[in-house]
Design a protein around this motif. Structure first.
Motif, PDB file in Angstrom:
ATOM      1  N   GLN A   2       0.844  -1.198   0.000  1.00 32.40           N
ATOM      2  CA  GLN A   2       0.000   0.000   0.000  1.00 32.40           C
ATOM      3  C   GLN A   2       0.875   1.242   0.000  1.00 32.40           C
ATOM      4  O   GLN A   2       1.936   1.250   0.615  1.00 32.40           O
ATOM      5  CB  GLN A   2      -0.904   0.038   1.230  1.00 32.40           C
ATOM      6  N   LEU A   3       0.411   2.262  -0.718  1.00 32.75           N
ATOM      7  CA  LEU A   3       1.063   3.564  -0.710  1.00 32.75           C
ATOM      8  C   LEU A   3       0.098   4.576  -0.118  1.00 32.75           C
ATOM      9  O   LEU A   3      -1.041   4.694  -0.589  1.00 32.75           O
ATOM     10  CB  LEU A   3       1.454   3.989  -2.134  1.00 32.75           C
ATOM     11  N   GLN A   4       0.534   5.274   0.903  1.00 33.19           N
ATOM     12  CA  GLN A   4      -0.307   6.249   1.583  1.00 33.19           C
ATOM     13  C   GLN A   4       0.277   7.637   1.368  1.00 33.19           C
ATOM     14  O   GLN A   4       1.341   7.948   1.895  1.00 33.19           O
ATOM     15  CB  GLN A   4      -0.389   5.929   3.068  1.00 33.19           C
ATOM     16  N   ALA A   5      -0.449   8.448   0.610  1.00 25.38           N
ATOM     17  CA  ALA A   5       0.000   9.807   0.320  1.00 25.38           C
ATOM     18  C   ALA A   5      -0.653  10.801   1.268  1.00 25.38           C
ATOM     19  O   ALA A   5      -1.789  10.606   1.708  1.00 25.38           O
ATOM     20  CB  ALA A   5      -0.321  10.178  -1.121  1.00 25.38           C
ATOM     21  N   SER A   6       0.075  11.859   1.573  1.00 22.36           N
ATOM     22  CA  SER A   6      -0.455  12.909   2.435  1.00 22.36           C
ATOM     23  C   SER A   6       0.241  14.223   2.126  1.00 22.36           C
ATOM     24  O   SER A   6       1.249  14.255   1.419  1.00 22.36           O
ATOM     25  CB  SER A   6      -0.247  12.538   3.906  1.00 22.36           C
ATOM     26  N   GLY A   7      -0.324  15.315   2.652  1.00 18.80           N
ATOM     27  CA  GLY A   7       0.331  16.609   2.539  1.00 18.80           C
ATOM     28  C   GLY A   7      -0.330  17.606   1.612  1.00 18.80           C
ATOM     29  O   GLY A   7       0.106  18.759   1.538  1.00 18.80           O
ATOM     30  N   GLY A   8      -1.355  17.183   0.902  1.00 19.00           N
ATOM     31  CA  GLY A   8      -2.035  18.113   0.016  1.00 19.00           C
ATOM     32  C   GLY A   8      -2.824  19.150   0.801  1.00 19.00           C
ATOM     33  O   GLY A   8      -2.958  19.069   2.015  1.00 19.00           O
ATOM     34  N   GLY A   9      -3.332  20.146   0.086  1.00 20.61           N
ATOM     35  CA  GLY A   9      -4.126  21.172   0.734  1.00 20.61           C
ATOM     36  C   GLY A   9      -4.281  22.393  -0.136  1.00 20.61           C
ATOM     37  O   GLY A   9      -3.970  22.362  -1.335  1.00 20.61           O
ATOM     38  N   LEU A  10      -4.765  23.447   0.480  1.00 19.12           N
ATOM     39  CA  LEU A  10      -4.988  24.722  -0.207  1.00 19.12           C
ATOM     40  C   LEU A  10      -3.869  25.689   0.153  1.00 19.12           C
ATOM     41  O   LEU A  10      -3.553  25.866   1.345  1.00 19.12           O
ATOM     42  CB  LEU A  10      -6.337  25.302   0.210  1.00 19.12           C
ATOM     43  N   VAL A  11      -3.268  26.292  -0.867  1.00 17.50           N
ATOM     44  CA  VAL A  11      -2.168  27.219  -0.635  1.00 17.50           C
ATOM     45  C   VAL A  11      -2.281  28.365  -1.630  1.00 17.50           C
ATOM     46  O   VAL A  11      -2.804  28.185  -2.733  1.00 17.50           O
ATOM     47  CB  VAL A  11      -0.813  26.492  -0.765  1.00 17.50           C
ATOM     48  N   GLN A  12      -1.813  29.517  -1.244  1.00 11.32           N
ATOM     49  CA  GLN A  12      -1.819  30.657  -2.156  1.00 11.32           C
ATOM     50  C   GLN A  12      -0.675  30.544  -3.153  1.00 11.32           C
ATOM     51  O   GLN A  12       0.362  29.926  -2.877  1.00 11.32           O
ATOM     52  CB  GLN A  12      -1.685  31.962  -1.380  1.00 11.32           C
ATOM     53  N   ALA A  13      -0.859  31.165  -4.299  1.00 10.47           N
ATOM     54  CA  ALA A  13       0.201  31.187  -5.301  1.00 10.47           C
ATOM     55  C   ALA A  13       1.475  31.771  -4.697  1.00 10.47           C
ATOM     56  O   ALA A  13       1.419  32.741  -3.930  1.00 10.47           O
ATOM     57  CB  ALA A  13      -0.238  32.009  -6.505  1.00 10.47           C
ATOM     58  N   GLY A  14       2.593  31.121  -5.012  1.00  9.19           N
ATOM     59  CA  GLY A  14       3.869  31.519  -4.442  1.00  9.19           C
ATOM     60  C   GLY A  14       4.231  30.762  -3.180  1.00  9.19           C
ATOM     61  O   GLY A  14       5.380  30.852  -2.720  1.00  9.19           O
ATOM     62  N   GLY A  15       3.278  30.042  -2.644  1.00  4.13           N
ATOM     63  CA  GLY A  15       3.508  29.294  -1.417  1.00  4.13           C
ATOM     64  C   GLY A  15       4.148  27.942  -1.665  1.00  4.13           C
ATOM     65  O   GLY A  15       4.532  27.599  -2.793  1.00  4.13           O
ATOM     66  N   SER A  16       4.244  27.169  -0.582  1.00  2.01           N
ATOM     67  CA  SER A  16       4.916  25.871  -0.632  1.00  2.01           C
ATOM     68  C   SER A  16       4.077  24.801   0.046  1.00  2.01           C
ATOM     69  O   SER A  16       3.288  25.090   0.952  1.00  2.01           O
ATOM     70  CB  SER A  16       6.279  25.941   0.059  1.00  2.01           C
ATOM     71  N   LEU A  17       4.269  23.570  -0.406  1.00  2.93           N
ATOM     72  CA  LEU A  17       3.687  22.393   0.226  1.00  2.93           C
ATOM     73  C   LEU A  17       4.683  21.253   0.113  1.00  2.93           C
ATOM     74  O   LEU A  17       5.502  21.224  -0.824  1.00  2.93           O
ATOM     75  CB  LEU A  17       2.390  21.968  -0.455  1.00  2.93           C
ATOM     76  N   ARG A  18       4.612  20.317   1.050  1.00  2.64           N
ATOM     77  CA  ARG A  18       5.424  19.112   0.933  1.00  2.64           C
ATOM     78  C   ARG A  18       4.509  17.899   0.985  1.00  2.64           C
ATOM     79  O   ARG A  18       3.763  17.715   1.958  1.00  2.64           O
ATOM     80  CB  ARG A  18       6.468  19.012   2.042  1.00  2.64           C
ATOM     81  N   LEU A  19       4.582  17.085  -0.042  1.00  3.36           N
ATOM     82  CA  LEU A  19       3.827  15.842  -0.094  1.00  3.36           C
ATOM     83  C   LEU A  19       4.707  14.690   0.384  1.00  3.36           C
ATOM     84  O   LEU A  19       5.910  14.689   0.160  1.00  3.36           O
ATOM     85  CB  LEU A  19       3.354  15.563  -1.517  1.00  3.36           C
ATOM     86  N   SER A  20       4.070  13.730   1.033  1.00  2.00           N
ATOM     87  CA  SER A  20       4.757  12.525   1.479  1.00  2.00           C
ATOM     88  C   SER A  20       3.990  11.308   0.998  1.00  2.00           C
ATOM     89  O   SER A  20       2.767  11.356   0.854  1.00  2.00           O
ATOM     90  CB  SER A  20       4.852  12.479   3.006  1.00  2.00           C
ATOM     91  N   CYS A  21       4.698  10.222   0.776  1.00  2.00           N
ATOM     92  CA  CYS A  21       4.059   8.972   0.378  1.00  2.00           C
ATOM     93  C   CYS A  21       4.866   7.824   0.958  1.00  2.00           C
ATOM     94  O   CYS A  21       6.035   7.647   0.605  1.00  2.00           O
ATOM     95  CB  CYS A  21       3.992   8.871  -1.137  1.00  2.00           C
ATOM     96  N   ALA A  22       4.229   7.070   1.840  1.00  2.00           N
ATOM     97  CA  ALA A  22       4.895   5.959   2.510  1.00  2.00           C
ATOM     98  C   ALA A  22       4.377   4.638   1.969  1.00  2.00           C
ATOM     99  O   ALA A  22       3.156   4.421   1.903  1.00  2.00           O
ATOM    100  CB  ALA A  22       4.660   6.044   4.008  1.00  2.00           C
ATOM    101  N   ALA A  23       5.296   3.765   1.619  1.00  2.00           N
ATOM    102  CA  ALA A  23       4.940   2.430   1.140  1.00  2.00           C
ATOM    103  C   ALA A  23       5.074   1.437   2.283  1.00  2.00           C
ATOM    104  O   ALA A  23       5.988   1.526   3.105  1.00  2.00           O
ATOM    105  CB  ALA A  23       5.854   2.034  -0.010  1.00  2.00           C
ATOM    106  N   SER A  24       4.137   0.484   2.312  1.00  2.00           N
ATOM    107  CA  SER A  24       4.167  -0.537   3.355  1.00  2.00           C
ATOM    108  C   SER A  24       3.677  -1.852   2.776  1.00  2.00           C
ATOM    109  O   SER A  24       3.027  -1.888   1.733  1.00  2.00           O
ATOM    110  CB  SER A  24       3.300  -0.112   4.540  1.00  2.00           C
ATOM    111  N   GLY A  25       3.985  -2.938   3.487  1.00  2.00           N
ATOM    112  CA  GLY A  25       3.561  -4.249   3.036  1.00  2.00           C
ATOM    113  C   GLY A  25       4.744  -5.123   2.693  1.00  2.00           C
ATOM    114  O   GLY A  25       5.830  -4.985   3.251  1.00  2.00           O
ATOM    115  N   ASN A  26       4.523  -6.027   1.753  1.00  3.15           N
ATOM    116  CA  ASN A  26       5.548  -6.984   1.344  1.00  3.15           C
ATOM    117  C   ASN A  26       6.536  -6.296   0.398  1.00  3.15           C
ATOM    118  O   ASN A  26       6.385  -6.330  -0.815  1.00  3.15           O
ATOM    119  CB  ASN A  26       4.905  -8.193   0.659  1.00  3.15           C
ATOM    120  N   ILE A  27       7.531  -5.655   0.982  1.00  2.00           N
ATOM    121  CA  ILE A  27       8.503  -4.889   0.206  1.00  2.00           C
ATOM    122  C   ILE A  27       9.890  -5.473   0.393  1.00  2.00           C
ATOM    123  O   ILE A  27      10.425  -5.433   1.496  1.00  2.00           O
ATOM    124  CB  ILE A  27       8.499  -3.405   0.624  1.00  2.00           C
ATOM    125  N   PHE A  28      10.446  -6.017  -0.681  1.00  2.00           N
ATOM    126  CA  PHE A  28      11.834  -6.463  -0.647  1.00  2.00           C
ATOM    127  C   PHE A  28      12.748  -5.305  -1.030  1.00  2.00           C
ATOM    128  O   PHE A  28      13.774  -5.071  -0.403  1.00  2.00           O
ATOM    129  CB  PHE A  28      12.031  -7.642  -1.602  1.00  2.00           C
TER     130      PHE A  28
END
Length: 122
Positions: A2-28
């Motif tokens: 599974q991949l779980q993404a987070s960090g989206g939202g509403l921001v004004q032009a010129g602003g910043s955001l950081r998105l994250s995505c964590a993978a879990s499960g059967n990962i070699f």
């Protein structure tokens, strides 16, 4: 896996955001990890990609503004978005090419996160 993404939202032009995505499960191992985006009525497009060695690739529209990075120990990919523009408004999806091990069998599949909405107001 599974991949779980987070960090989206509403921001004004010129602003910043950081998105994250964590993978879990059967990962070699995880080869490439990437961020895509899809605006209403448009096709999904690649924003940025990073391989296991840290080599990155960016769409021309985000070069110099977005930075992709990953934490291999945490199976997590990040997207730091600076100087955001109204045209960056989209649903952002993470993607990972994952090798799994079941018994003695390896398999490689591409997985998608659920998408996180980024809205940039002008």
């Amino acid at each position: 896996v599974q991949l779980q993404a987070s960090g989206g939202g509403l921001v004004q032009a010129g602003g910043s955001l950081r998105l994250s995505c964590a993978a879990s499960g059967n990962i070699f191992s995880i080869a490439a990890m990437a961020w895509y985006r899809q605006a209403p009525g448009k096709q999904r497009e690649l924003v940025a990609r990073i391989n296991s060695g840290g080599t990155t690739k960016y769409d021309d529209s985000v070069k110099g503004r977005f930075t992709i990075s990953r934490d291999n120990a945490e199976n997590t990919v990040y997207l730091l978005m600076n100087s955001l523009k109204a045209e960056d408004t989209s649903v952002y999806f993470c993607n990972a090419d994952v090798t799994s091990l079941s018994g003695s069998m390896y398999s490689v599949n591409s997985y998608w996160g659920q998408g996180t909405l980024v809205t940039v107001s002008s």
